[in-house]
Design a protein around this motif. Structure first.
Motif, PDB file in Angstrom:
ATOM      1  N   THR A  53       1.510   8.618   5.711  1.00 31.07           N
ATOM      2  CA  THR A  53       0.869   7.519   6.546  1.00 31.07           C
ATOM      3  C   THR A  53       1.860   6.799   7.121  1.00 31.07           C
ATOM      4  O   THR A  53       2.877   6.435   6.693  1.00 31.07           O
ATOM      5  CB  THR A  53       0.108   6.862   5.692  1.00 31.07           C
ATOM      6  OG1 THR A  53      -0.859   7.541   4.770  1.00 31.07           O
ATOM      7  CG2 THR A  53      -1.064   6.116   6.451  1.00 31.07           C
ATOM      8  N   ASP A  97       5.243   6.284   4.992  1.00 34.02           N
ATOM      9  CA  ASP A  97       5.357   6.845   3.490  1.00 34.02           C
ATOM     10  C   ASP A  97       5.094   8.040   3.460  1.00 34.02           C
ATOM     11  O   ASP A  97       4.436   8.793   4.391  1.00 34.02           O
ATOM     12  CB  ASP A  97       4.394   5.951   2.677  1.00 34.02           C
ATOM     13  CG  ASP A  97       3.077   6.211   2.841  1.00 34.02           C
ATOM     14  OD1 ASP A  97       2.308   7.180   2.816  1.00 34.02           O
ATOM     15  OD2 ASP A  97       2.123   5.198   3.224  1.00 34.02           O
ATOM     16  N   LYS A 118       2.255   1.786  -3.448  1.00 28.33           N
ATOM     17  CA  LYS A 118       0.930   2.061  -4.138  1.00 28.33           C
ATOM     18  C   LYS A 118       0.800   3.397  -4.162  1.00 28.33           C
ATOM     19  O   LYS A 118       0.096   4.138  -5.077  1.00 28.33           O
ATOM     20  CB  LYS A 118      -0.374   1.127  -4.039  1.00 28.33           C
ATOM     21  CG  LYS A 118      -1.280   1.304  -4.960  1.00 28.33           C
ATOM     22  CD  LYS A 118      -2.020   0.195  -4.932  1.00 28.33           C
ATOM     23  CE  LYS A 118      -2.706  -0.159  -3.674  1.00 28.33           C
ATOM     24  NZ  LYS A 118      -3.736  -1.434  -3.667  1.00 28.33           N
ATOM     25  N   PHE A 119       0.457   3.847  -2.743  1.00 35.23           N
ATOM     26  CA  PHE A 119       0.000   5.391  -2.645  1.00 35.23           C
ATOM     27  C   PHE A 119       1.022   6.606  -2.423  1.00 35.23           C
ATOM     28  O   PHE A 119       0.698   7.475  -2.031  1.00 35.23           O
ATOM     29  CB  PHE A 119      -0.990   5.307  -1.431  1.00 35.23           C
ATOM     30  CG  PHE A 119      -2.236   4.600  -1.726  1.00 35.23           C
ATOM     31  CD1 PHE A 119      -3.152   4.678  -2.476  1.00 35.23           C
ATOM     32  CD2 PHE A 119      -2.147   3.273  -0.984  1.00 35.23           C
ATOM     33  CE1 PHE A 119      -4.191   3.983  -2.601  1.00 35.23           C
ATOM     34  CE2 PHE A 119      -3.207   2.338  -1.234  1.00 35.23           C
ATOM     35  CZ  PHE A 119      -4.415   2.747  -1.924  1.00 35.23           C
ATOM     36  N   GLY A 133      -6.467  -1.831  -6.414  1.00 34.44           N
ATOM     37  CA  GLY A 133      -6.509  -2.635  -5.363  1.00 34.44           C
ATOM     38  C   GLY A 133      -8.266  -3.262  -5.069  1.00 34.44           C
ATOM     39  O   GLY A 133      -9.129  -2.877  -5.999  1.00 34.44           O
ATOM     40  N   THR A 134      -8.199  -4.194  -4.173  1.00 32.24           N
ATOM     41  CA  THR A 134      -9.566  -4.924  -4.068  1.00 32.24           C
ATOM     42  C   THR A 134     -10.260  -4.067  -2.831  1.00 32.24           C
ATOM     43  O   THR A 134     -11.522  -4.473  -2.649  1.00 32.24           O
ATOM     44  CB  THR A 134      -9.343  -6.245  -3.606  1.00 32.24           C
ATOM     45  OG1 THR A 134      -8.537  -6.505  -2.651  1.00 32.24           O
ATOM     46  CG2 THR A 134      -8.942  -7.090  -4.991  1.00 32.24           C
ATOM     47  N   GLY A 135      -9.537  -3.623  -1.937  1.00 32.40           N
ATOM     48  CA  GLY A 135      -9.939  -3.092  -0.506  1.00 32.40           C
ATOM     49  C   GLY A 135     -10.027  -4.043   0.431  1.00 32.40           C
ATOM     50  O   GLY A 135     -10.696  -3.834   1.350  1.00 32.40           O
ATOM     51  N   LEU A 136      -9.255  -5.122   0.272  1.00 31.60           N
ATOM     52  CA  LEU A 136      -9.405  -6.250   1.175  1.00 31.60           C
ATOM     53  C   LEU A 136      -7.960  -6.512   2.085  1.00 31.60           C
ATOM     54  O   LEU A 136      -8.125  -6.990   3.053  1.00 31.60           O
ATOM     55  CB  LEU A 136      -9.529  -7.556   0.570  1.00 31.60           C
ATOM     56  CG  LEU A 136     -10.907  -7.983   0.157  1.00 31.60           C
ATOM     57  CD1 LEU A 136     -11.194  -8.766  -1.123  1.00 31.60           C
ATOM     58  CD2 LEU A 136     -11.799  -8.227   1.217  1.00 31.60           C
ATOM     59  N   GLY A 137      -6.972  -5.890   1.480  1.00 32.23           N
ATOM     60  CA  GLY A 137      -5.657  -5.905   2.269  1.00 32.23           C
ATOM     61  C   GLY A 137      -5.682  -5.621   3.595  1.00 32.23           C
ATOM     62  O   GLY A 137      -5.233  -6.372   4.430  1.00 32.23           O
ATOM     63  N   LEU A 138      -6.138  -4.297   4.012  1.00 33.81           N
ATOM     64  CA  LEU A 138      -6.175  -4.000   5.318  1.00 33.81           C
ATOM     65  C   LEU A 138      -6.994  -4.731   6.276  1.00 33.81           C
ATOM     66  O   LEU A 138      -6.691  -4.862   7.263  1.00 33.81           O
ATOM     67  CB  LEU A 138      -6.547  -2.444   5.581  1.00 33.81           C
ATOM     68  CG  LEU A 138      -5.378  -1.448   5.099  1.00 33.81           C
ATOM     69  CD1 LEU A 138      -5.674  -0.137   5.197  1.00 33.81           C
ATOM     70  CD2 LEU A 138      -3.959  -1.909   6.007  1.00 33.81           C
ATOM     71  N   SER A 139      -8.126  -5.308   5.773  1.00 33.91           N
ATOM     72  CA  SER A 139      -9.056  -5.830   6.623  1.00 33.91           C
ATOM     73  C   SER A 139      -8.523  -7.420   7.006  1.00 33.91           C
ATOM     74  O   SER A 139      -8.303  -7.687   8.046  1.00 33.91           O
ATOM     75  CB  SER A 139     -10.537  -5.910   5.990  1.00 33.91           C
ATOM     76  OG  SER A 139     -10.540  -6.383   4.776  1.00 33.91           O
ATOM     77  N   SER A 199      -9.323   6.221  -1.516  1.00 29.95           N
ATOM     78  CA  SER A 199      -8.625   7.224  -2.258  1.00 29.95           C
ATOM     79  C   SER A 199      -9.095   7.379  -3.632  1.00 29.95           C
ATOM     80  O   SER A 199     -10.363   6.914  -4.018  1.00 29.95           O
ATOM     81  CB  SER A 199      -7.245   6.591  -2.582  1.00 29.95           C
ATOM     82  OG  SER A 199      -7.283   5.355  -2.699  1.00 29.95           O
ATOM     83  N   GLN A 227     -12.517   1.682  -0.075  1.00 30.01           N
ATOM     84  CA  GLN A 227     -11.391   2.273  -0.504  1.00 30.01           C
ATOM     85  C   GLN A 227     -11.517   4.028  -0.544  1.00 30.01           C
ATOM     86  O   GLN A 227     -12.976   4.193  -0.874  1.00 30.01           O
ATOM     87  CB  GLN A 227     -11.025   1.760  -1.954  1.00 30.01           C
ATOM     88  CG  GLN A 227     -10.827   0.333  -2.233  1.00 30.01           C
ATOM     89  CD  GLN A 227     -10.598  -0.111  -3.425  1.00 30.01           C
ATOM     90  OE1 GLN A 227     -11.515   0.155  -4.375  1.00 30.01           O
ATOM     91  NE2 GLN A 227      -9.346  -0.771  -3.842  1.00 30.01           N
ATOM     92  N   ASN A 284       0.941  -1.232   0.031  1.00 27.18           N
ATOM     93  CA  ASN A 284      -0.019  -0.001  -0.070  1.00 27.18           C
ATOM     94  C   ASN A 284       0.937   1.253  -0.012  1.00 27.18           C
ATOM     95  O   ASN A 284       0.730   2.245  -0.721  1.00 27.18           O
ATOM     96  CB  ASN A 284      -0.909   0.106   1.151  1.00 27.18           C
ATOM     97  CG  ASN A 284      -2.479  -0.798   1.093  1.00 27.18           C
ATOM     98  OD1 ASN A 284      -2.427  -1.103  -0.088  1.00 27.18           O
ATOM     99  ND2 ASN A 284      -2.970  -0.940   2.073  1.00 27.18           N
ATOM    100  N   ALA A 285       2.146   1.171   0.718  1.00 28.62           N
ATOM    101  CA  ALA A 285       2.911   2.483   0.947  1.00 28.62           C
ATOM    102  C   ALA A 285       3.217   2.791  -0.513  1.00 28.62           C
ATOM    103  O   ALA A 285       3.241   3.978  -0.755  1.00 28.62           O
ATOM    104  CB  ALA A 285       3.851   2.126   2.024  1.00 28.62           C
ATOM    105  N   ILE A 343       0.037   9.878  -0.493  1.00 29.05           N
ATOM    106  CA  ILE A 343      -1.347  10.763  -0.558  1.00 29.05           C
ATOM    107  C   ILE A 343      -2.035  11.053   0.882  1.00 29.05           C
ATOM    108  O   ILE A 343      -2.724  11.957   0.898  1.00 29.05           O
ATOM    109  CB  ILE A 343      -2.156  10.150  -1.625  1.00 29.05           C
ATOM    110  CG1 ILE A 343      -2.811   8.717  -1.113  1.00 29.05           C
ATOM    111  CG2 ILE A 343      -1.626  10.045  -2.882  1.00 29.05           C
ATOM    112  CD1 ILE A 343      -3.743   8.208  -1.909  1.00 29.05           C
TER     113      ILE A 343
END
Ligand code: ADP
Length: 531
Positions: free
Chosen positions: A279, A221, A197-198, A250-256, A242, A240, A194-195, A224
């Motif tokens: 962040t 990071d 990617k964003f 992404g899928t929005g599942l990584g953090l969960s 952003s 998501q 994520n770091a 954004i």
């Protein structure tokens, strides 16, 4: 005026009043009865609705189970051909007849295969995470190797995006901790991924520390950023926050998944962020340190093993897929193993009655007689030699319970497919008590690296050590832990050729127990990073 009170009329009036009262009460009772009926009706309706809800929930759960099974089966089916691909790339990587271009091609096939495998695993994880089915498999984890491979990967990805990547140990780290390597890697990869990617400019930094049995990971990071109002939301599945361009990636599942894994390990995850500034995710995980592990492990660089000491050992490989048997066969036959193959448990039983092998490598899911039942039968055989045969399950099965079930059935070990040569050889070494023969010029000692006589002053080589490496050397020397010191220095030398002469010197000093001199040598490094 005189008023006559007629007692009969008075009685009548009284009676009428009573009658009215009774009528009123009757009406009230009727109303009560009506509302009771209405209540009962709504109760019946509610019960019906509840029943419908229960049915819908059961149907949803059944659908979810079907989906999980489907995903597990699909991923099993995808792993089988991948096993063939990755198995053969491992064999070909060590083929001396290939030219550089061909070797690079093989390398790319291998890397792409590994990537595909990660994707398959991720899809499966999502479904396991949703159904709360993730289990932790804790083993001893050598932190130096672990962070080396991770940072190598992300240095490359950051370089491709033209941003900086820093790895910064904030305390000295234990050599080995107890952790589920795969899940820990997944947490770090999700956060670092994520770091990267964003973040479009600046860079990312992975800070690692260890204090009071807790591993601390900080992923910073300069990307954004995330608005404070979204801090909770981003941990929910499919959220998501952003802009559209980033969402597509992404899928929005990584953090969960990350949050669930951290909780499963008994840890915490916190976030600090400012829009447009960057962040920081801060993860704390209670993972105990193990200090005497490094010397128990034997290092097996597979490319250098050419055989083993003593009589040829007899292996039986059981798998219904020809390509799977062929991968194992081609990996092991060159090392001098006599190999017999069987395509299911029934044929295996016949072969075992004819010739008892020294060890069995068996698939679990097979037609006719599967690996579980085969193992159970062998463990009950009247022949003691058959009953005690080492049996290693080699399976692409992704049901986490299968590893447990295979051990319940009597298997000694479980190797996941695609098979990693190092793991396979370590297993064979353990169960067959093997002593490997290595290629002459690549013995695993520092002397074997063909080091040129030392020409650069040690002090300048010292600059190439990271503070964490210097700290570890210093601490081990202070403890007088010569065995670990030699192991650690040898590993450092292997990973970084530039450090070899310096590490040779450290090993020489360690063998002579000149620990004070080692401390003096590595002391110039700042130790103020300890916190
Ligand atoms: P994905 O990255 O696949 O969209 P995640 O669950 O990993 O899913 O992240 C959810 C959302 O949280 C992302 O879509 C993004 O909006 C936000 N996010 C996560 N990490 C960062 C970060 N380092 N910087 C900015 N936003 C982030």
């Amino acid at each position: 005026m005189v008023v006559h009170h007629d007692p009969a009329e008075a009685k009548l009036n009284q009676f009428n009043a009573l009658n009215k009262e009774v009528e009123k009460q009757k009406q009230a009772l009727e109303k009560l009865l009506a509302s009771q009926q209405a209540l009962e009706q709504s109760k019946r309706e509610l019960e019906a609705r509840n029943e419908a809800l229960i049915q819908a929930r059961d149907a949803a759960e059944a659908a979810n189970r079907t989906k999980s099974n489907f995903l597990a089966n699909v991923s099993h089916e995808l792993r089988t051909p991948l096993n063939g691909i990755l198995g053969y790339t491992q064999i070909l990587q060590y083929n001396e007849d290939l030219n550089q271009e061909q070797k690079e091609g093989i390398n790319i096939i291998h890397k792409s295969g590994e990537y595909l495998l990660t994707l398959i695993n991720d899809i499966l994880d999502l479904s396991s995470a949703e159904s709360g089915n993730i289990q932790l498999y804790v083993t001893n984890l050598y932190l130096h190797d672990f962070f080396k491979s991770l940072t190598d990967l992300f240095k490359l990805r950051a370089a491709q995006k033209n941003i900086a990547f820093l790895y910064e140990p904030i305390t000295s780290l234990p050599l080995v901790i107890e952790a589920d390597e795969k899940r820990l890697r997944q947490i770090i990869i999700n956060l670092l991924g994520n770091a990267i990617k964003f973040t479009k400019q600046g860079g990312i930094c992975l800070k690692v520390g260890y204090q009071q049995g807790c591993l601390r990971l900080q992923v910073e990071d300069t990307g954004i950023g995330i608005a404070e109002t979204d801090f909770e939301r981003i941990f929910n599945p499919f959220q998501q926050v952003s802009d559209a361009h980033h969402k597509a990636e992404g899928t929005g599942l990584g953090l969960s998944i990350t949050q669930r894994l951290v909780a499963l390990m008994g840890g915490t995850i916190q976030i600090q962020s400012r829009l447009a500034y960057g962040t920081t995710f801060d993860v704390q995980l209670p993972l105990p340190a193990v200090y005497d592990y490094a010397i128990q492990q034997s290092v097996i660089p597979p490319a250098t093993i050419t055989g083993y000491v003593g009589e040829p050992r007899h292996l039986l490989i059981i798998d219904d897929k020809r390509e799977n048997r062929s991968v194992l066969h081609n990996l092991l036959a060159p090392l001098g193993f006599n190999i017999e193959e069987a395509e299911d448990g029934v044929i295996a039983l016949e072969k075992i009655q004819q010739t008892i092998p020294d060890l069995i490598l068996t698939d679990l899911v097979m037609p006719k007689l599967d690996g579980f039942e085969l193992t159970r039968r062998l463990r009950q055989d009247e022949n003691q030699q058959i009953r005690t045969l080492p049996i290693i399950a080699v399976s692409a099965s992704v049901f986490s319970g299968d590893q447990y079930l295979s051990s319940e059935a009597g298997c000694n070990a479980f190797l996941p497919k695609p098979v990693h040569l190092e793991e396979l050889l370590a297993c064979l070494q353990h169960y067959l008590n093997l002593v490997w023969i290595y290629e002459q010029h690549t013995e695993i000692t520092l002397q074997s690296f063909n080091v040129q006589p030392l020409q650069v002053p040690l002090e300048s080589l010292l600059q190439q050590l990271t503070p964490e490496q210097a700290d570890t050397l210093f601490n081990l020397a202070m403890l007088g832990d010569v065995q670990h010191l030699i192991k650690y220095a040898t590993d450092l030398g292997k990973y970084d050729n530039h450090l070899l002469p310096f590490m040779e010197r450290i090993c020489e000093l360690a063998r002579n127990f000149e620990v004070e001199e080692i401390c003096a040598l590595v002391h110039p490094h700042p130790t103020d990073l300890h916190s």
